[in-house]
Design a protein around this motif. Sequence first.
Motif, PDB file in Angstrom:
ATOM      1  N   GLY A 178       0.813  -1.213   0.000  1.00 53.96           N
ATOM      2  CA  GLY A 178       0.000   0.000   0.000  1.00 53.96           C
ATOM      3  C   GLY A 178       0.842   1.257   0.000  1.00 53.96           C
ATOM      4  N   ILE A 179       2.001   1.195   0.652  1.00 58.58           N
ATOM      5  CA  ILE A 179       2.923   2.340   0.656  1.00 58.58           C
ATOM      6  C   ILE A 179       3.612   2.480  -0.697  1.00 58.58           C
ATOM      7  CG2 ILE A 179       5.102   3.187   1.647  1.00 58.58           C
ATOM      8  CD1 ILE A 179       4.108   1.920   4.316  1.00 58.58           C
ATOM      9  N   ILE A 180       3.930   1.376  -1.320  1.00 58.92           N
ATOM     10  CA  ILE A 180       4.608   1.404  -2.613  1.00 58.92           C
ATOM     11  C   ILE A 180       3.666   1.849  -3.735  1.00 58.92           C
ATOM     12  CG2 ILE A 180       5.720  -0.052  -4.354  1.00 58.92           C
ATOM     13  CD1 ILE A 180       6.842  -1.732  -2.030  1.00 58.92           C
ATOM     14  N   HIS A 181       2.398   1.407  -3.687  1.00 58.65           N
ATOM     15  CA  HIS A 181       1.461   1.702  -4.772  1.00 58.65           C
ATOM     16  C   HIS A 181       1.093   3.190  -4.772  1.00 58.65           C
ATOM     17  CE1 HIS A 181      -1.828   1.389  -7.589  1.00 58.65           C
ATOM     18  NE2 HIS A 181      -1.599   0.094  -7.734  1.00 58.65           N
ATOM     19  N   PRO A 182       1.224   3.864  -5.919  1.00 58.62           N
ATOM     20  CA  PRO A 182       0.953   5.317  -5.961  1.00 58.62           C
ATOM     21  C   PRO A 182      -0.480   5.699  -5.614  1.00 58.62           C
ATOM     22  CG  PRO A 182       1.281   4.423  -8.180  1.00 58.62           C
ATOM     23  CD  PRO A 182       1.689   3.346  -7.226  1.00 58.62           C
ATOM     24  N   LYS A 183      -1.436   4.816  -5.871  1.00 57.84           N
ATOM     25  CA  LYS A 183      -2.836   5.144  -5.604  1.00 57.84           C
ATOM     26  C   LYS A 183      -3.180   5.102  -4.118  1.00 57.84           C
ATOM     27  CE  LYS A 183      -4.954   3.924 -10.046  1.00 57.84           C
ATOM     28  NZ  LYS A 183      -5.992   3.100 -10.720  1.00 57.84           N
ATOM     29  N   THR A 184      -2.413   4.359  -3.358  1.00 54.70           N
ATOM     30  CA  THR A 184      -2.734   4.197  -1.931  1.00 54.70           C
ATOM     31  C   THR A 184      -1.643   4.736  -1.013  1.00 54.70           C
ATOM     32  OG1 THR A 184      -1.836   1.932  -2.062  1.00 54.70           O
ATOM     33  CG2 THR A 184      -4.219   2.177  -2.269  1.00 54.70           C
ATOM     34  N   ARG A 185      -0.543   5.197  -1.595  1.00 53.91           N
ATOM     35  CA  ARG A 185       0.627   5.592  -0.787  1.00 53.91           C
ATOM     36  C   ARG A 185       0.267   6.618   0.287  1.00 53.91           C
ATOM     37  NH1 ARG A 185       4.554   7.281  -4.644  1.00 53.91           N
ATOM     38  NH2 ARG A 185       4.996   5.046  -4.821  1.00 53.91           N
ATOM     39  N   ARG A 186      -0.381   7.699  -0.104  1.00 53.26           N
ATOM     40  CA  ARG A 186      -0.643   8.775   0.853  1.00 53.26           C
ATOM     41  C   ARG A 186      -1.533   8.291   2.004  1.00 53.26           C
ATOM     42  NH1 ARG A 186      -3.696  14.204  -1.002  1.00 53.26           N
ATOM     43  NH2 ARG A 186      -5.378  12.686  -1.228  1.00 53.26           N
ATOM     44  N   THR A 187      -2.596   7.566   1.669  1.00 56.34           N
ATOM     45  CA  THR A 187      -3.531   7.106   2.697  1.00 56.34           C
ATOM     46  C   THR A 187      -2.869   6.143   3.661  1.00 56.34           C
ATOM     47  OG1 THR A 187      -5.389   7.351   1.169  1.00 56.34           O
ATOM     48  CG2 THR A 187      -5.733   5.931   3.087  1.00 56.34           C
ATOM     49  N   VAL A 188      -2.123   5.180   3.126  1.00 52.93           N
ATOM     50  CA  VAL A 188      -1.494   4.181   3.995  1.00 52.93           C
ATOM     51  C   VAL A 188      -0.376   4.808   4.817  1.00 52.93           C
ATOM     52  CG1 VAL A 188      -0.255   1.979   4.068  1.00 52.93           C
ATOM     53  CG2 VAL A 188      -2.159   2.283   2.468  1.00 52.93           C
ATOM     54  N   LEU A 189       0.404   5.690   4.210  1.00 55.78           N
ATOM     55  CA  LEU A 189       1.444   6.389   4.973  1.00 55.78           C
ATOM     56  C   LEU A 189       0.842   7.174   6.139  1.00 55.78           C
ATOM     57  CD1 LEU A 189       3.980   7.844   2.368  1.00 55.78           C
ATOM     58  CD2 LEU A 189       4.497   6.284   4.252  1.00 55.78           C
ATOM     59  N   ASN A 190      -0.246   7.867   5.887  1.00 56.84           N
ATOM     60  CA  ASN A 190      -0.907   8.632   6.941  1.00 56.84           C
ATOM     61  C   ASN A 190      -1.385   7.717   8.072  1.00 56.84           C
ATOM     62  OD1 ASN A 190      -0.495  11.056   5.639  1.00 56.84           O
ATOM     63  ND2 ASN A 190      -2.529  11.121   4.708  1.00 56.84           N
ATOM     64  N   THR A 191      -1.904   6.556   7.702  1.00 55.98           N
ATOM     65  CA  THR A 191      -2.367   5.588   8.697  1.00 55.98           C
ATOM     66  C   THR A 191      -1.207   5.088   9.545  1.00 55.98           C
ATOM     67  OG1 THR A 191      -4.175   4.869   7.246  1.00 55.98           O
ATOM     68  CG2 THR A 191      -3.534   3.370   9.016  1.00 55.98           C
ATOM     69  N   VAL A 192      -0.109   4.753   8.885  1.00 52.07           N
ATOM     70  CA  VAL A 192       1.081   4.250   9.582  1.00 52.07           C
ATOM     71  C   VAL A 192       1.661   5.312  10.513  1.00 52.07           C
ATOM     72  CG1 VAL A 192       3.495   3.561   9.214  1.00 52.07           C
ATOM     73  CG2 VAL A 192       1.658   2.511   7.858  1.00 52.07           C
ATOM     74  N   LYS A 193       1.778   6.527  10.021  1.00 48.69           N
ATOM     75  CA  LYS A 193       2.362   7.600  10.824  1.00 48.69           C
ATOM     76  C   LYS A 193       1.470   7.977  12.003  1.00 48.69           C
ATOM     77  CE  LYS A 193       5.116   9.561   7.052  1.00 48.69           C
ATOM     78  NZ  LYS A 193       5.305  10.709   6.128  1.00 48.69           N
ATOM     79  N   ALA A 194       0.163   8.012  11.753  1.00 46.89           N
ATOM     80  CA  ALA A 194      -0.775   8.373  12.822  1.00 46.89           C
ATOM     81  C   ALA A 194      -0.747   7.359  13.956  1.00 46.89           C
ATOM     82  CB  ALA A 194      -2.191   8.490  12.256  1.00 46.89           C
ATOM     83  N   ALA A 195      -0.481   6.103  13.616  1.00 46.21           N
ATOM     84  CA  ALA A 195      -0.437   5.047  14.631  1.00 46.21           C
ATOM     85  C   ALA A 195       0.942   4.922  15.280  1.00 46.21           C
ATOM     86  CB  ALA A 195      -0.833   3.712  14.005  1.00 46.21           C
ATOM     87  N   GLY A 196       1.919   5.660  14.759  1.00 47.23           N
ATOM     88  CA  GLY A 196       3.260   5.616  15.330  1.00 47.23           C
ATOM     89  C   GLY A 196       3.996   4.307  15.103  1.00 47.23           C
TER      90      GLY A 196
END
Length: 221
Positions: A178-196
């Motif tokens: 999800g982080i690698i795929h351009p269509k989902t990168r931003r959403t998944v990165l935000n989820t990962v970062k928000a959860a620490g």
Amino acid sequence: MLFVILTYCGYHSVSAFVANLNFYAAKNVIEPLQSGESTVETAELSAAKSAAEAAIALHSGLALYTDMLSTVKQWQALKSDNRDAALKLLDEAELLNLTSLETRPSWPVTWANLVYIKWEKGEFDDDFLRYLNNATHYGPNTPEVHQVIAALGVYLYRNDIRMFLSNKDVLKTHIIKGIIHPKTRRTVLNTVKAAGVQQLVCSWSQGRFSAARKPLSCDKS
């Protein structure tokens, strides 16, 4: 006889056209919600539900339409303040997705929707595991599958470590993809970062998954 045939064909062409209009009326309400671009009122979701139901009434065998009605009901459940009402909507949404799978059993997005519904219901049972396995089996590289399973993976890591560890390989794969795929990168990165859990995901981003390291900023000092 020719007149009857032409009339029959004309009716079905018109009904298909009207059904499609109703489908897009529902879709136009739901798509901005899914992309996070807008919020909607309860009345708008009710109108979307009516439009999706009208599409199904005209063409009941089209999985695209039953999936849309399922999606509308999922959003209605998410917006509901009544837990019992929300669970009823989610039960109905689940049945609609299962109906869709009768005509297209290998459709990965429908399986991913079923995973999401089970998550929202808090039902991590055998059906949940079947839905999860089928979503990843049929959609190993599908963006919508990445998005659902990545968010689920982060949630389980924080809230149900036993369930996370039981399904770790599937969950972490979709988080990284999800982080690698351009269509989902931003959403998944935000989820990962928000959860620490950024450093945890960095530890998984090796070898064939090393492309995830840059967007995660794994190698910055």
